[in-house]
Write an enzyme that holds these catalytic residues in place. Structure first.
Site, mmCIF file in Angstrom:
data_model
loop_
_atom_site.group_PDB
_atom_site.id
_atom_site.type_symbol
_atom_site.label_atom_id
_atom_site.label_comp_id
_atom_site.label_asym_id
_atom_site.label_seq_id
_atom_site.Cartn_x
_atom_site.Cartn_y
_atom_site.Cartn_z
ATOM 1 C CE LYS A 100 -3.818 -2.213 2.453
ATOM 2 N NZ LYS A 100 -4.546 -2.368 3.574
ATOM 3 C CD GLN A 144 -3.208 -4.537 6.601
ATOM 4 O OE1 GLN A 144 -3.347 -3.535 6.061
ATOM 5 N NE2 GLN A 144 -3.607 -5.801 6.428
ATOM 6 C CG ASP A 167 -9.408 -0.707 4.392
ATOM 7 O OD1 ASP A 167 -8.818 -1.050 3.333
ATOM 8 O OD2 ASP A 167 -8.783 -0.815 5.380
#
Length: 170
Positions: A100, A144, A167
């Site tokens: 990422k 995460q 997300d």
């Protein structure tokens, strides 16, 4: 690519198999659909409208567009920043975060990382989430997953600001 067109009492189906071999199919008597675990099916009408996409080309077009958007924001004095919270030392999570960060770097997005120990309390983690929520220089944020078992992931994710949730959990 092996393919067969099958007609049942309702509609035409196109069935494709990606490797060689005999094409076998069965019709589900309850649904009327032709199915097989090794096949994908669509109606013939949809098949005729389908277009094969080049995934790499589409991904590169999206990245180029994002790069341009980030560059335009920089010209206006806005430096896009992604906040990343990583808890623990899971190798798979660390690898995913590295990917990422690399993608962010490619398109000109900076990142602000917080690496926390595995034994952090849920309340301490929530404080870090709230600090990122309140930081006007962090435009997007992710926590995460997976989180350690002693932390309620749903509670933590629900505390990520909707406006900063990259997300899309909200």
């Amino acid at each position: 690519l092996k393919a067969a067109k099958v007609q049942d009492s309702f509609r035409n189906f196109f069935i494709a198999k990606k490797y060689s071999g005999n094409i076998e199919f069965k019709q589900n008597p309850e649904s009327g659909f032709v199915e097989h675990s090794e096949y994908k099916w669509v109606t013939l009408e949809i098949y005729k409208k389908m277009e094969l996409l080049d995934g790499t080309k589409v991904a590169n077009e999206i990245l180029d567009d994002l790069k341009n958007q980030v560059e335009n924001l920089k010209k206006k004095g806005v430096y896009v920043c992604l906040g990343i919270i990583l808890v623990g030392n899971r190798k798979d999570s660390e690898s995913y975060v590295r990917m990422k960060k690399k993608r962010c770097q490619e398109i000109g997005i900076t990142n602000f990382d917080v690496q926390l120990p595995e034994n952090i309390t849920e309340e301490e983690l929530l404080e870090h989430v709230e600090r990122m929520n309140q930081n006007p220089f962090i435009h997007g944020m992710l926590v995460q997953l997976p989180l350690p078992p002693h932390i309620n992931s749903e509670r933590v994710i629900s505390k990520v600001s909707v406006e900063k949730d990259v997300d899309g959990f909200h």
